[in-house]
Design a protein around this motif. Structure first.
Motif, PDB file in Angstrom:
ATOM      1  N   ILE A 172      63.997  32.282  48.467  1.00 54.00           N
ATOM      2  CA  ILE A 172      64.054  33.771  47.996  1.00 54.00           C
ATOM      3  C   ILE A 172      65.393  33.951  47.201  1.00 54.00           C
ATOM      4  N   PRO A 173      65.736  34.776  46.865  1.00 56.49           N
ATOM      5  CA  PRO A 173      66.557  34.704  45.073  1.00 56.49           C
ATOM      6  C   PRO A 173      67.548  34.682  45.786  1.00 56.49           C
ATOM      7  N   ALA A 174      68.900  33.531  45.316  1.00 50.37           N
ATOM      8  CA  ALA A 174      70.107  33.394  45.364  1.00 50.37           C
ATOM      9  C   ALA A 174      71.067  34.667  45.236  1.00 50.37           C
ATOM     10  N   GLU A 175      71.387  34.804  46.532  1.00 45.32           N
ATOM     11  CA  GLU A 175      72.671  35.894  46.294  1.00 45.32           C
ATOM     12  C   GLU A 175      73.507  36.458  45.038  1.00 45.32           C
ATOM     13  N   HIS A 176      74.083  35.331  44.172  1.00 47.16           N
ATOM     14  CA  HIS A 176      74.901  35.756  43.354  1.00 47.16           C
ATOM     15  C   HIS A 176      74.044  34.357  42.393  1.00 47.16           C
ATOM     16  N   PRO A 177      72.791  34.934  41.710  1.00 46.18           N
ATOM     17  CA  PRO A 177      71.916  33.188  40.918  1.00 46.18           C
ATOM     18  C   PRO A 177      73.045  33.269  39.974  1.00 46.18           C
ATOM     19  N   THR A 178      73.433  32.008  39.357  1.00 43.28           N
ATOM     20  CA  THR A 178      72.918  32.313  37.716  1.00 43.28           C
ATOM     21  C   THR A 178      72.322  31.151  37.456  1.00 43.28           C
ATOM     22  N   LYS A 179      71.026  31.481  36.951  1.00 46.03           N
ATOM     23  CA  LYS A 179      70.214  30.329  36.278  1.00 46.03           C
ATOM     24  C   LYS A 179      68.855  31.269  35.987  1.00 46.03           C
ATOM     25  N   VAL A 180      68.551  31.380  35.524  1.00 46.54           N
ATOM     26  CA  VAL A 180      67.287  31.479  35.536  1.00 46.54           C
ATOM     27  C   VAL A 180      65.890  30.524  35.208  1.00 46.54           C
ATOM     28  N   ILE A 181      65.229  30.317  35.824  1.00 51.07           N
ATOM     29  CA  ILE A 181      64.306  29.552  36.386  1.00 51.07           C
ATOM     30  C   ILE A 181      62.908  30.096  36.315  1.00 51.07           C
ATOM     31  N   ILE A 182      62.324  28.613  35.501  1.00 55.54           N
ATOM     32  CA  ILE A 182      60.805  28.798  35.344  1.00 55.54           C
ATOM     33  C   ILE A 182      59.609  28.527  35.997  1.00 55.54           C
ATOM     34  N   TYR A 183      59.206  29.028  36.871  1.00 55.11           N
ATOM     35  CA  TYR A 183      58.534  28.826  37.794  1.00 55.11           C
ATOM     36  C   TYR A 183      57.119  28.987  37.561  1.00 55.11           C
ATOM     37  N   ARG A 184      56.637  29.182  36.617  1.00 55.75           N
ATOM     38  CA  ARG A 184      55.472  29.156  35.864  1.00 55.75           C
ATOM     39  C   ARG A 184      55.310  28.942  34.801  1.00 55.75           C
ATOM     40  N   VAL A 185      54.297  28.328  33.821  1.00 48.89           N
ATOM     41  CA  VAL A 185      54.296  28.508  32.404  1.00 48.89           C
ATOM     42  C   VAL A 185      52.906  28.681  32.525  1.00 48.89           C
ATOM     43  N   VAL A 186      51.778  29.550  31.907  1.00 43.23           N
ATOM     44  CA  VAL A 186      49.953  29.683  31.989  1.00 43.23           C
ATOM     45  C   VAL A 186      49.984  29.059  30.345  1.00 43.23           C
ATOM     46  N   ASP A 187      48.755  28.073  31.179  1.00 43.92           N
ATOM     47  CA  ASP A 187      48.225  27.338  29.865  1.00 43.92           C
ATOM     48  C   ASP A 187      47.847  28.008  28.706  1.00 43.92           C
ATOM     49  N   ALA A 188      47.947  27.430  27.638  1.00 47.39           N
ATOM     50  CA  ALA A 188      47.068  27.264  26.209  1.00 47.39           C
ATOM     51  C   ALA A 188      48.147  29.137  26.120  1.00 47.39           C
ATOM     52  N   SER A 189      49.361  29.226  26.599  1.00 47.12           N
ATOM     53  CA  SER A 189      49.894  30.164  25.649  1.00 47.12           C
ATOM     54  C   SER A 189      51.004  29.683  24.866  1.00 47.12           C
ATOM     55  N   PRO A 190      52.054  30.945  24.430  1.00 45.83           N
ATOM     56  CA  PRO A 190      53.006  30.291  23.322  1.00 45.83           C
ATOM     57  C   PRO A 190      54.469  29.030  24.055  1.00 45.83           C
ATOM     58  N   ALA A 191      54.272  29.733  25.324  1.00 45.32           N
ATOM     59  CA  ALA A 191      55.251  28.649  26.359  1.00 45.32           C
ATOM     60  C   ALA A 191      55.237  27.785  26.345  1.00 45.32           C
ATOM     61  N   SER A 192      53.740  27.242  26.763  1.00 44.40           N
ATOM     62  CA  SER A 192      52.703  26.015  27.402  1.00 44.40           C
ATOM     63  C   SER A 192      53.170  24.865  25.323  1.00 44.40           C
ATOM     64  N   GLU A 193      52.778  25.901  24.609  1.00 41.80           N
ATOM     65  CA  GLU A 193      52.579  25.357  22.937  1.00 41.80           C
ATOM     66  C   GLU A 193      54.180  24.290  22.702  1.00 41.80           C
ATOM     67  N   ALA A 194      54.839  25.644  22.777  1.00 44.98           N
ATOM     68  CA  ALA A 194      56.536  25.267  22.188  1.00 44.98           C
ATOM     69  C   ALA A 194      56.849  24.141  23.389  1.00 44.98           C
ATOM     70  N   GLY A 195      56.230  23.709  24.911  1.00 44.96           N
ATOM     71  CA  GLY A 195      56.423  22.397  24.761  1.00 44.96           C
ATOM     72  C   GLY A 195      58.152  22.823  26.397  1.00 44.96           C
ATOM     73  N   LEU A 196      57.677  24.312  26.672  1.00 44.04           N
ATOM     74  CA  LEU A 196      58.571  24.471  28.180  1.00 44.04           C
ATOM     75  C   LEU A 196      57.485  24.370  29.222  1.00 44.04           C
ATOM     76  N   LYS A 197      58.744  24.239  30.687  1.00 46.81           N
ATOM     77  CA  LYS A 197      57.790  23.202  32.084  1.00 46.81           C
ATOM     78  C   LYS A 197      58.562  23.780  32.870  1.00 46.81           C
ATOM     79  N   ASN A 198      57.182  24.429  34.613  1.00 47.96           N
ATOM     80  CA  ASN A 198      57.733  24.609  35.580  1.00 47.96           C
ATOM     81  C   ASN A 198      59.021  23.933  35.801  1.00 47.96           C
ATOM     82  N   GLY A 199      59.566  24.875  36.473  1.00 44.06           N
ATOM     83  CA  GLY A 199      60.990  24.846  37.014  1.00 44.06           C
ATOM     84  C   GLY A 199      62.293  24.299  35.818  1.00 44.06           C
ATOM     85  N   ASP A 200      62.179  24.434  33.721  1.00 44.71           N
ATOM     86  CA  ASP A 200      63.071  24.773  33.594  1.00 44.71           C
ATOM     87  C   ASP A 200      64.262  25.726  33.804  1.00 44.71           C
ATOM     88  N   TRP A 201      65.059  25.702  33.560  1.00 47.65           N
ATOM     89  CA  TRP A 201      66.165  26.560  33.512  1.00 47.65           C
ATOM     90  C   TRP A 201      66.573  27.232  32.262  1.00 47.65           C
TER      91      TRP A 201
END
Length: 419
Positions: free
Chosen positions: A196-225
């Motif tokens: 569940i979301p932390a009370e005072h979050p300090t990070k934005v996490i990438i929980y999922r990268v869609v296949d064949a998307s701009p993010a995937s092509e750029a090299g982003l991965k699940n779990g990156d912050w």
């Protein structure tokens, strides 16, 4: 998940949803003393069959539900009439088997003409054996054998209709209840796995990268912050991060992400729609047991409202047949969700289990809700509805449901072909 894992997880999910629903019917029917003839997963021709005790367990070809066949719900398919020649096998002076065919091949049996027979109340058979009439007691679990099949007799006290209304209603209601319990448990498990979301979050996490998307092509991965975008620190502000992406449609962006303790610079170019194909969220923490229970209850309430709103839209014509999905469409969605990971599949299974429980309680002929309605009318009237009329109502309802299933399945397949 890999493809094989996705398929196996999907099959197991459907098996769990249906089998637990039918187990609810089965368990409480057995507790009431009702003879359960068959516990089936699926409809249509049998793929697998095994008998354990009094019940035959089967897996059938069409994975669109299941059923528990209780004695007395439908007319018995094997009947014996006076004047018919049969052979009987005795044990401890009681008839344990009644053979209706291939009589010359039976050994250690008595063969004779039936003068009278009662397999429901008095449990006896009177046979004319070589001119001598014999009255034989029949064991309450005796088997009738015909065409290579064994059918256990059902004395009246083992039949569904002989039990009090309350016990019959419990046997019917238990199926949907099992789905509600399963949904609650699965929501809780999904929450535990996802966090569940932390009370005072300090990070934005990438929980999922869609296949064949701009993010995937750029090299982003699940779990990156996300550390920064175009030199601007992001912190835990998901909304401002999403706004930055939306304002940069078609424009390259300089991102710095954290991955395995290292800083990784990336160039990400949103599409013309201002999206890059990610599921971002604030950092999460593991919930306590109390939090999981509370949030599972909230999820149950939320999705119950969503499901009933869907029913309302169907009733008032806001949703047409072309917008409805059948087994094919549901399977496709499930496979897509399974590819996202086990927490997503678990949450989806909870939603489907909740939907299955609610749908089965609708007062539609052939569904549990309709059967409960007939039992309610019996309780009010003090006598049951004519079984033949009730069976006809359920038969017509089942036929209509199967017709609807064919139509929505056709739409599902047509939609897949067009894609």
């Amino acid at each position: 998940m890999q493809t094989l894992q996705v398929v196996l997880a999907t099959v197991l999910m459907f098996f769990l949803l249906v089998s637990l629903h039918e187990w609810g019917h089965f368990y409480f029917a057995r507790r009431a003393g009702i003879l359960v003839r068959e516990f089936a997963i699926g409809f249509g021709p049998k793929l697998f069959s095994v008998k354990r005790g009094e019940t035959r367990y089967t897996i059938r070809l069409l994975p669109i539900g299941g059923f528990v066949r209780m004695a007395g719900e439908d007319p018995e398919v094997v009947d014996v009439q006076p004047g018919q020649t049969v052979a009987v096998k005795l044990k401890d002076d009681k008839v344990t088997r009644i053979y209706l065919d291939r009589l010359d091949e039976r050994s250690n049996v008595l063969r004779g003409e039936v003068k009278s027979i009662d397999l429901e109340r008095d449990l006896h058979v009177r046979l004319d054996v070589d001119g001598e009439t014999m009255r034989l007691n029949v064991h309450p679990q005796a088997l009738m054998v015909a065409r290579g099949r064994e059918t256990q007799i059902a004395p009246v006290d083992r039949q569904f209709g002989s039990k009090p209304v309350g016990k019959r209603a419990l046997a019917i209601f238990a199926g949907p209840v099992m789905n509600f319990i399963l949904a609650f448990v699965l929501f809780g498990i999904a929450i535990q796995m996802s966090g569940i979301p932390a009370e005072h979050p300090t990070k934005v996490i990438i929980y999922r990268v869609v296949d064949a998307s701009p993010a995937s092509e750029a090299g982003l991965k699940n779990g990156d912050w996300i550390q920064s975008v175009n030199g601007q620190a992001i912190g835990g502000d998901v909304d401002s991060f999403v706004k930055l992406i939306g304002d940069s449609a078609g424009k390259p962006m300089k991102w710095v992400v954290g991955r395995g303790g290292a800083e990784v610079p990336l160039t990400v170019t949103p599409g013309s729609d201002g999206k890059v194909g990610i599921y971002p969220g604030p950092e999460k923490r593991s919930p306590g047991i109390g939090e999981s229970i509370s949030m599972a209850g909230q999820s149950m309430a939320h999705w119950t409202n969503v499901i009933f709103d869907g029913f309302r839209k169907i009733v008032f014509g806001e949703v047409g047949l072309k917008d409805m999905s059948g087994p094919v469409g549901t399977t496709k969605v499930t496979l897509d969700i399974a590819r996202q990971g086990l927490p997503y599949l678990t949450n989806w299974a909870a939603i489907l289990s909740l939907y299955l429980g609610i749908f089965n309680l609708l007062p539609i002929p052939a569904l549990d809700g309709s059967r409960l309605m007939f039992l309610g009318l019996e309780a009010v009237r003090g006598r049951p509805i004519d079984p033949n009329r009730e069976s006809m109502v359920h038969f017509i309802g089942f036929a209509m449901l199967m017709l609807l299933m064919v139509v929505v399945t056709y739409n599902d397949i047509l939609g897949l072909v067009r894609k």
